[in-house]
Scaffold this motif. Structure first.
Motif, PDB file in Angstrom:
ATOM      1  N   SER A 139     -18.500  -6.864  35.094  1.00 39.77           N
ATOM      2  CA  SER A 139     -17.529  -6.590  36.162  1.00 39.77           C
ATOM      3  C   SER A 139     -18.125  -6.916  37.520  1.00 39.77           C
ATOM      4  N   LEU A 140     -19.418  -6.642  37.660  1.00 44.74           N
ATOM      5  CA  LEU A 140     -20.139  -6.919  38.902  1.00 44.74           C
ATOM      6  C   LEU A 140     -21.550  -7.366  38.554  1.00 44.74           C
ATOM      7  N   GLY A 141     -22.190  -8.047  39.486  1.00 42.54           N
ATOM      8  CA  GLY A 141     -23.583  -8.436  39.298  1.00 42.54           C
ATOM      9  C   GLY A 141     -23.744  -9.828  38.728  1.00 42.54           C
ATOM     10  N   ASN A 142     -24.991 -10.192  38.456  1.00 42.97           N
ATOM     11  CA  ASN A 142     -25.328 -11.542  38.001  1.00 42.97           C
ATOM     12  C   ASN A 142     -26.081 -11.519  36.687  1.00 42.97           C
ATOM     13  N   TYR A 143     -25.812 -12.563  35.884  1.00 36.17           N
ATOM     14  CA  TYR A 143     -26.540 -12.777  34.633  1.00 36.17           C
ATOM     15  C   TYR A 143     -27.018 -14.219  34.641  1.00 36.17           C
ATOM     16  N   GLN A 145     -28.957   5.816  22.080  1.00 35.29           N
ATOM     17  CA  GLN A 145     -28.053   6.550  21.207  1.00 35.29           C
ATOM     18  C   GLN A 145     -26.699   5.851  21.144  1.00 35.29           C
ATOM     19  N   SER A 146     -25.838   6.276  20.234  1.00 36.40           N
ATOM     20  CA  SER A 146     -24.471   5.745  20.173  1.00 36.40           C
ATOM     21  C   SER A 146     -23.784   5.985  21.512  1.00 36.40           C
ATOM     22  N   GLY A 147     -23.144   4.945  22.045  1.00 38.98           N
ATOM     23  CA  GLY A 147     -22.465   5.060  23.327  1.00 38.98           C
ATOM     24  C   GLY A 147     -23.356   4.837  24.527  1.00 38.98           C
ATOM     25  N   SER A 148     -24.606   4.413  24.290  1.00 38.22           N
ATOM     26  CA  SER A 148     -25.545   4.222  25.405  1.00 38.22           C
ATOM     27  C   SER A 148     -25.301   2.918  26.156  1.00 38.22           C
ATOM     28  N   GLY A 149     -24.609   1.965  25.524  1.00 35.86           N
ATOM     29  CA  GLY A 149     -24.356   0.673  26.173  1.00 35.86           C
ATOM     30  C   GLY A 149     -25.040  -0.497  25.495  1.00 35.86           C
ATOM     31  N   LYS A 150     -25.653  -0.251  24.325  1.00 40.31           N
ATOM     32  CA  LYS A 150     -26.378  -1.336  23.627  1.00 40.31           C
ATOM     33  C   LYS A 150     -25.449  -2.503  23.286  1.00 40.31           C
ATOM     34  N   SER A 151     -24.309  -2.190  22.664  1.00 42.03           N
ATOM     35  CA  SER A 151     -23.387  -3.255  22.241  1.00 42.03           C
ATOM     36  C   SER A 151     -22.775  -3.963  23.437  1.00 42.03           C
ATOM     37  N   THR A 152     -22.462  -3.202  24.488  1.00 38.86           N
ATOM     38  CA  THR A 152     -21.912  -3.806  25.709  1.00 38.86           C
ATOM     39  C   THR A 152     -22.896  -4.796  26.308  1.00 38.86           C
ATOM     40  N   LEU A 153     -24.158  -4.375  26.389  1.00 40.62           N
ATOM     41  CA  LEU A 153     -25.188  -5.261  26.933  1.00 40.62           C
ATOM     42  C   LEU A 153     -25.366  -6.490  26.055  1.00 40.62           C
ATOM     43  N   MET A 154     -25.342  -6.305  24.742  1.00 41.08           N
ATOM     44  CA  MET A 154     -25.512  -7.423  23.823  1.00 41.08           C
ATOM     45  C   MET A 154     -24.356  -8.414  23.950  1.00 41.08           C
ATOM     46  N   ASN A 155     -23.131  -7.913  24.114  1.00 36.60           N
ATOM     47  CA  ASN A 155     -21.961  -8.791  24.257  1.00 36.60           C
ATOM     48  C   ASN A 155     -22.054  -9.631  25.526  1.00 36.60           C
ATOM     49  N   LEU A 172     -31.891   2.734  26.720  1.00 38.87           N
ATOM     50  CA  LEU A 172     -30.635   2.950  27.441  1.00 38.87           C
ATOM     51  C   LEU A 172     -30.104   4.358  27.199  1.00 38.87           C
ATOM     52  N   LYS A 173     -29.425   4.897  28.209  1.00 35.55           N
ATOM     53  CA  LYS A 173     -28.705   6.173  28.066  1.00 35.55           C
ATOM     54  C   LYS A 173     -27.514   6.171  29.015  1.00 35.55           C
ATOM     55  N   ASP A 174     -26.324   6.350  28.465  1.00 35.79           N
ATOM     56  CA  ASP A 174     -25.098   6.433  29.265  1.00 35.79           C
ATOM     57  C   ASP A 174     -24.931   5.257  30.212  1.00 35.79           C
ATOM     58  N   ASP A 216     -11.404  -0.963  31.908  1.00 36.70           N
ATOM     59  CA  ASP A 216     -10.190  -0.358  32.456  1.00 36.70           C
ATOM     60  C   ASP A 216      -9.173  -0.196  31.327  1.00 36.70           C
ATOM     61  N   THR A 217      -9.015   1.034  30.868  1.00 36.86           N
ATOM     62  CA  THR A 217      -8.082   1.302  29.773  1.00 36.86           C
ATOM     63  C   THR A 217      -6.666   1.572  30.266  1.00 36.86           C
ATOM     64  N   GLY A 218      -6.476   1.513  31.580  1.00 33.79           N
ATOM     65  CA  GLY A 218      -5.168   1.807  32.154  1.00 33.79           C
ATOM     66  C   GLY A 218      -5.125   3.223  32.692  1.00 33.79           C
ATOM     67  N   ALA A 219      -5.307   4.194  31.803  1.00 33.42           N
ATOM     68  CA  ALA A 219      -5.283   5.594  32.218  1.00 33.42           C
ATOM     69  C   ALA A 219      -6.585   6.004  32.890  1.00 33.42           C
ATOM     70  N   VAL A 220      -7.660   5.395  32.433  1.00 33.97           N
ATOM     71  CA  VAL A 220      -8.971   5.790  32.954  1.00 33.97           C
ATOM     72  C   VAL A 220      -9.916   4.588  32.924  1.00 33.97           C
ATOM     73  N   LYS A 221     -10.872   4.587  33.833  1.00 31.58           N
ATOM     74  CA  LYS A 221     -11.899   3.548  33.847  1.00 31.58           C
ATOM     75  C   LYS A 221     -13.186   4.101  33.246  1.00 31.58           C
ATOM     76  N   VAL A 222     -13.767   3.337  32.338  1.00 27.73           N
ATOM     77  CA  VAL A 222     -14.977   3.770  31.644  1.00 27.73           C
ATOM     78  C   VAL A 222     -16.146   2.885  32.082  1.00 27.73           C
TER      79      VAL A 222
END
Length: 341
Positions: free
Chosen positions: A62-66, A43-53, A220-222, A16-22
């Protein structure tokens, strides 16, 4: 003991960037067994780094279980999360993050000072043993600036191993190395995985690394998982056009073609060319109702042949094309050609 070490259930990450949710990740479902080597590609922006973090407990979904080793990490408070991260996860990044003024031995010792109640002598003994395991027994008293890039990366691996984590997270660990060192380090990582029998999750943009190291690959993609499979299945039976075009170098050639049936034979026609399919592919298209429709014909570069004997024996699959570019690569030659623009 339960065979599954990591399980992600309907995992979603929204920024949530405030103006828009990504939407960073959407409906991620994944199980990773103990001892697996799972590569994550996209590809770049596919979510690799987000998943790794999220896997590294550096961020929360934000939702779900790990679930990590049977515990729902997503529901933990920050202090408990920090404890899990320090005890169960070993990180190896593309930047080595070594302390420059300390020897290799001291760099590997550091995690034990905080995570284990060991005497200084016991710490040094274990650090020396691990450096020997990664092939650096003759470099234990050298500082990072006295080592090559490959040696520094092995020190970083030794430092991650020393805490005996449940899972290693490797984020493009070889991207800062030259081609020769990358090839050597791929072998080192493969040997390390085999000797430690531990779980490794490996993010990379390099297909060679993913295909040679991973027992399974996540594409991963998008923010969506496209396919999770063995390297062989991803290459031979991609589940969609994105995976087909993403896996393989040079990429698969894709051409729109009209699917027809003539005298029991199924044929594909494009740009004035017609090829006859073998029985297995013909049956698949007929069973799925593609006769009379436009389909995508995918051809791997290595499945194209120009030998005279091959052409004579496969006259039903010969096409004409004009070569535009010729690249000599030693053992291979790449030909770029046009078919009806």
């Amino acid at each position: 003991m339960e065979d599954t070490l990591i399980e992600l259930r309907n995992l979603v990450k929204i920024y949530d960037t405030g103006a828009v949710k990504v939407l960073g990740l959407n409906q991620i479902n994944l199980k990773i067994k103990r001892g697996e080597f799972v590569a994550i590609m996209g590809q770049s922006g596919s979510g690799k780094s987000t998943l790794m973090n999220i896997l590294g407990c550096l961020d929360k979904p934000s939702l779900g279980n790990y679930f990590l080793d049977g515990e729902d990490v997503a529901a933990m408070d920050p202090n408990t999360l920090n404890k899990v991260r320090n005890q169960k996860i070993g990180f190896v990044f593309q930047s080595f993050n070594l302390i420059s003024r300390m020897s290799a031995l001291k760099n590997v010792e550091i995690p034990m000072i905080y995570a284990h109640k060991k005497s200084p002598a016991a710490r040094r003994e274990r650090a020396a043993m691990l450096l020997e395991k990664v092939g650096l027994s003759g470099r234990i008293h050298h500082q990072p600036n006295e080592m090559s890039g490959g040696q520094r990366q092995r020190v970083a691996m030794g430092r991650a191993i020393v805490r005996r984590p449940k899972v290693f997270l490797m984020d493009e660990p070889l991207s800062n190395l030259d081609a020769k060192l990358r090839a050597q380090m791929r072998v080192e990582i493969a040997k390390l995985h085999k000797s430690l029998e531990t779980t490794i999750i490996y993010v990379t943009h390099d297909q060679t690394e993913a295909m040679t190291l991973g027992t399974r690959i996540v594409v991963l993609k998008d923010g969506y998982i496209q396919q999770v499979d063995t390297p062989e299945n991803l290459y031979d039976t991609p589940c969609n056009k994105f995976v087909a075009g993403f896996i393989g170098s040079p990429q698969m050639n894709m051409i729109d073609a009209e699917c027809t049936e003539e005298g029991g034979a199924v044929k594909l026609s494009f740009a004035g060319n017609t090829i006859t399919l073998n029985e297995k592919k013909a049956a698949a298209l007929k069973d799925k109702g593609y006769i009379g429709k436009t389909v995508t014909l995918g051809i791997r570069p290595e499945d194209l042949h120009d030998e005279e004997e091959y052409l004579a024996n496969h006259a039903q699959s010969v096409i004409s094309a004009e070569i535009r570019v010729y690249e000599m690569l030693g053992a291979e030659t790449l030909l770029y050609f046009d078919i009806a623009d």
